[in-house]
Structure formats: structure tokens, C-alpha cells
Design a protein around this motif. Structure first.
Motif, PDB file in Angstrom:
ATOM      1  N   GLY A 249       0.833  -1.193   0.000  1.00 29.29           N
ATOM      2  CA  GLY A 249       0.000   0.000   0.000  1.00 29.29           C
ATOM      3  C   GLY A 249       0.870   1.247   0.000  1.00 29.29           C
ATOM      4  O   GLY A 249       2.097   1.175   0.094  1.00 29.29           O
ATOM      5  N   ARG A 250       0.205   2.399  -0.106  1.00 28.74           N
ATOM      6  CA  ARG A 250       0.943   3.666  -0.173  1.00 28.74           C
ATOM      7  C   ARG A 250       0.346   4.688   0.776  1.00 28.74           C
ATOM      8  O   ARG A 250      -0.868   4.718   0.992  1.00 28.74           O
TER       9      ARG A 250
ATOM     10  N   THR B  30      -3.656   3.895   0.806  1.00 31.58           N
ATOM     11  CA  THR B  30      -4.273   3.041  -0.212  1.00 31.58           C
ATOM     12  C   THR B  30      -3.685   1.644  -0.130  1.00 31.58           C
ATOM     13  O   THR B  30      -2.552   1.454   0.328  1.00 31.58           O
ATOM     14  N   ASP B  31      -4.459   0.658  -0.569  1.00 30.09           N
ATOM     15  CA  ASP B  31      -3.946  -0.708  -0.601  1.00 30.09           C
ATOM     16  C   ASP B  31      -3.183  -0.941  -1.904  1.00 30.09           C
ATOM     17  O   ASP B  31      -3.018  -0.028  -2.716  1.00 30.09           O
ATOM     18  N   ALA B  32      -2.729  -2.175  -2.088  1.00 31.09           N
ATOM     19  CA  ALA B  32      -1.913  -2.504  -3.256  1.00 31.09           C
ATOM     20  C   ALA B  32      -2.635  -2.281  -4.578  1.00 31.09           C
ATOM     21  O   ALA B  32      -2.001  -2.018  -5.599  1.00 31.09           O
ATOM     22  N   GLU B  33      -3.976  -2.342  -4.565  1.00 35.22           N
ATOM     23  CA  GLU B  33      -4.752  -2.139  -5.800  1.00 35.22           C
ATOM     24  C   GLU B  33      -5.144  -0.672  -5.997  1.00 35.22           C
ATOM     25  O   GLU B  33      -5.825  -0.338  -6.960  1.00 35.22           O
ATOM     26  N   GLY B  34      -4.779   0.191  -5.065  1.00 36.33           N
ATOM     27  CA  GLY B  34      -5.103   1.603  -5.188  1.00 36.33           C
ATOM     28  C   GLY B  34      -6.403   2.014  -4.520  1.00 36.33           C
ATOM     29  O   GLY B  34      -6.810   3.168  -4.624  1.00 36.33           O
ATOM     30  N   ASN B  35      -7.060   1.082  -3.837  1.00 37.84           N
ATOM     31  CA  ASN B  35      -8.291   1.409  -3.118  1.00 37.84           C
ATOM     32  C   ASN B  35      -7.963   2.221  -1.870  1.00 37.84           C
ATOM     33  O   ASN B  35      -7.006   1.911  -1.160  1.00 37.84           O
ATOM     34  N   ILE B  36      -8.752   3.230  -1.594  1.00 36.49           N
ATOM     35  CA  ILE B  36      -8.528   4.056  -0.414  1.00 36.49           C
ATOM     36  C   ILE B  36      -8.947   3.279   0.824  1.00 36.49           C
ATOM     37  O   ILE B  36     -10.072   2.794   0.924  1.00 36.49           O
TER      38      ILE B  36
ATOM     39  N   HIS C  50      -1.522  14.684   0.105  1.00 35.25           N
ATOM     40  CA  HIS C  50      -2.244  15.589  -0.788  1.00 35.25           C
ATOM     41  C   HIS C  50      -2.306  16.981  -0.167  1.00 35.25           C
ATOM     42  O   HIS C  50      -2.476  17.123   1.040  1.00 35.25           O
TER      43      HIS C  50
ATOM     44  N   GLU D 181      -0.225   8.466   0.644  1.00 38.61           N
ATOM     45  CA  GLU D 181      -0.240   9.555  -0.332  1.00 38.61           C
ATOM     46  C   GLU D 181      -0.482  10.878   0.393  1.00 38.61           C
ATOM     47  O   GLU D 181      -1.456  11.008   1.141  1.00 38.61           O
TER      48      GLU D 181
ATOM     49  N   ARG E 206      -3.717  10.046   2.531  1.00 36.52           N
ATOM     50  CA  ARG E 206      -4.572   8.934   2.108  1.00 36.52           C
ATOM     51  C   ARG E 206      -3.736   7.666   2.143  1.00 36.52           C
ATOM     52  O   ARG E 206      -2.629   7.629   1.615  1.00 36.52           O
TER      53      ARG E 206
END
Length: 62
Positions: free
Chosen positions: A3-4, A20-26, A8, A6, A18
Motif C-alpha cells: 500500500g501507499r 491506499t492498498d496494493a490495488e489503489g483502493n482508499i 495531498h 499519499e 490517504r
């Protein structure tokens, strides 16, 4: 991929995080931080506490 965290910019005066998981879902969104240093401290707190946090199920609370 992991995950990341982020960072902003919110307007001209604050920042928001934010997660996010590995698929980019928040997964989570932070409140606004006025200073980037406080946001970085928030990231470190999430990293530290998420790995050791307990799950408390409050669904049946009156």
C-alpha cells in the motif's frame, strides 16, 4: 506491491494523508494537517500502531 501513504495538498494551508492498498483502493483518509511535519508524524504513528493494534468489535454496543 505494498500500500501507499499519499500526501495531498488541501487548499493553500493544509495537507491530508490517504492510505491506499496494493490495488489503489482508499483504506483511510486523515484529517487535515496544517504542517507537513505533523502529517509525517501521523504516518509514523499509523505504521507503528497498525502492526500491533487490536481489533475491538463494537457492533453490539447499545
Amino acid at each position: 506491491m505494498a500500500g501507499r501513504f499519499e500526501i495531498h495538498r488541501v487548499g493553500d494551508e493544509s495537507y491530508r494523508l490517504r492510505l491506499t492498498d496494493a490495488e489503489g483502493n482508499i483504506v483511510a483518509v486523515s484529517p487535515n494537517f496544517k504542517h507537513i511535519g505533523a502529517l509525517i508524524e501521523g504516518i509514523n504513528a499509523v505504521r507503528e500502531n497498525a502492526a500491533t493494534g487490536i481489533v475491538v468489535d463494537l457492533r453490539n454496543q447499545g
